[in-house]
Design a protein around this motif. Structure first.
Motif: not given
Length: 297
Positions: A225-228, A260-273, A217-220
């Protein structure tokens, strides 16, 4: 870099013995998990097991009649309560209660604050479930995120119980140096709470998904694979709850670098704001969900 205070292998062996002495999950809990993990499980199957455990049955009825659900008519039937709550919610209530019972006692929390720790854990559980919904996770799968969030920091409990003085020092140095607690644990002990959390999950036989969550959970990004994606949602939730200052599990750093790395994993409409825009809704859900923690305890 500091040298670990004593031999890493010796400490790991001591912690392994400490975890081995922890209570096992009850027979009722193991049966609940067995039923809930079966594709053919029905509310009736779950009701038959829970009805044999008056304490757990009472918790289920308290939850369904709580302000969290705001039902107009009180529910007095366990069968109806299980049907209204759903199999996953009942399983998670039972598991939460079992975990808290296994970890209760004045010696479980020494360097850490029990109330702050469980409030932080509850917050991460609620935020994990909320973020899962925002990212399109099917309704039936969201309860797993709540439990993973609730359990994510379990490894800190044996560490702070067995080595209270050193653990307090790790928290103090992390705050003074503005560094994450898990990296300070690694410097002082030679490993961090993620490894100890794995030991607990293995003892309780809770399965690979929770084991991987506690491990990564500190380094997802290190997860497979799908666990990430699953683990990174819990990590996002942990980041958000730390930012909001809800409870504390001893970590003074919000770890902005991981976002930023966590948000990139999802490649979704999720940014910091957009993450921060969820704060008020998450806070409201946490206030409602505090009854869940009270009932579990």
């Amino acid at each position: 870099m500091m040298e670990p205070i004593s031999n890493q292998d010796t400490r790991l062996e001591q912690l392994s013995q400490s975890v081995a002495r922890m209570p096992s999950l009850s027979v009722t809990m193991m049966k609940v998990l067995e039923i809930c993990n079966s594709p053919e499980a029905s509310p009736d199957d779950l009701n038959r097991v829970i009805s044999l455990d008056p304490v757990l049955a009472g918790k289920v009825l308290r939850l369904v009649n709580s302000a969290y659900y705001s039902l107009r008519t009180p529910v007095q039937s366990l069968t109806r309560a299980v049907m209204l709550l759903g199999i996953n919610t009942v399983k998670n209530l039972a598991l939460s209660a079992a975990v808290l019972k296994c970890l209760e006692g004045k010696d479980s929390f020494r360097g850490l604050s029990s109330n702050d720790f469980w409030l932080h854990s509850l917050g991460v559980g609620v935020a994990s479930k909320f973020l899962a919904a925002e990212l399109g996770v099917p309704l039936a799968d969201r309860e797993e995120y709540f439990v993973a969030g609730l359990l994510h920091d379990l490894g800190k409990i044996p560490l702070n119980r067995e080595y209270a003085m050193e653990y307090s020092m790790a928290m103090k140095k992390a705050e003074e140096e503005n560094r994450s607690l898990h990296t300070m644990e690694e410097e002082i002990f030679g490993f961090n709470h993620c490894l100890v959390g794995e030991m607990i999950i293995n003892k309780w036989q809770l399965g690979g998904l929770f084991l991987n969550t506690l491990r990564h959970h500190h380094r997802p990004a290190d997860a497979q694979g799908d666990k990430r994606s699953f683990i990174s949602i819990v990590s996002l939730a942990d980041f958000l709850i730390n930012t909001l200052g809800i409870g504390s599990a001893g970590n003074p750093v919000k770890n902005q670098d991981i976002l930023p790395a966590l948000i990139r994993i999802h490649d979704a409409n999720m940014d910091q704001s957009s993450l921060y825009s969820l704060q008020s809704a998450v806070l409201e859900e946490i206030e409602k969900a505090k009854i869940f923690l009270q009932i579990s305890q």
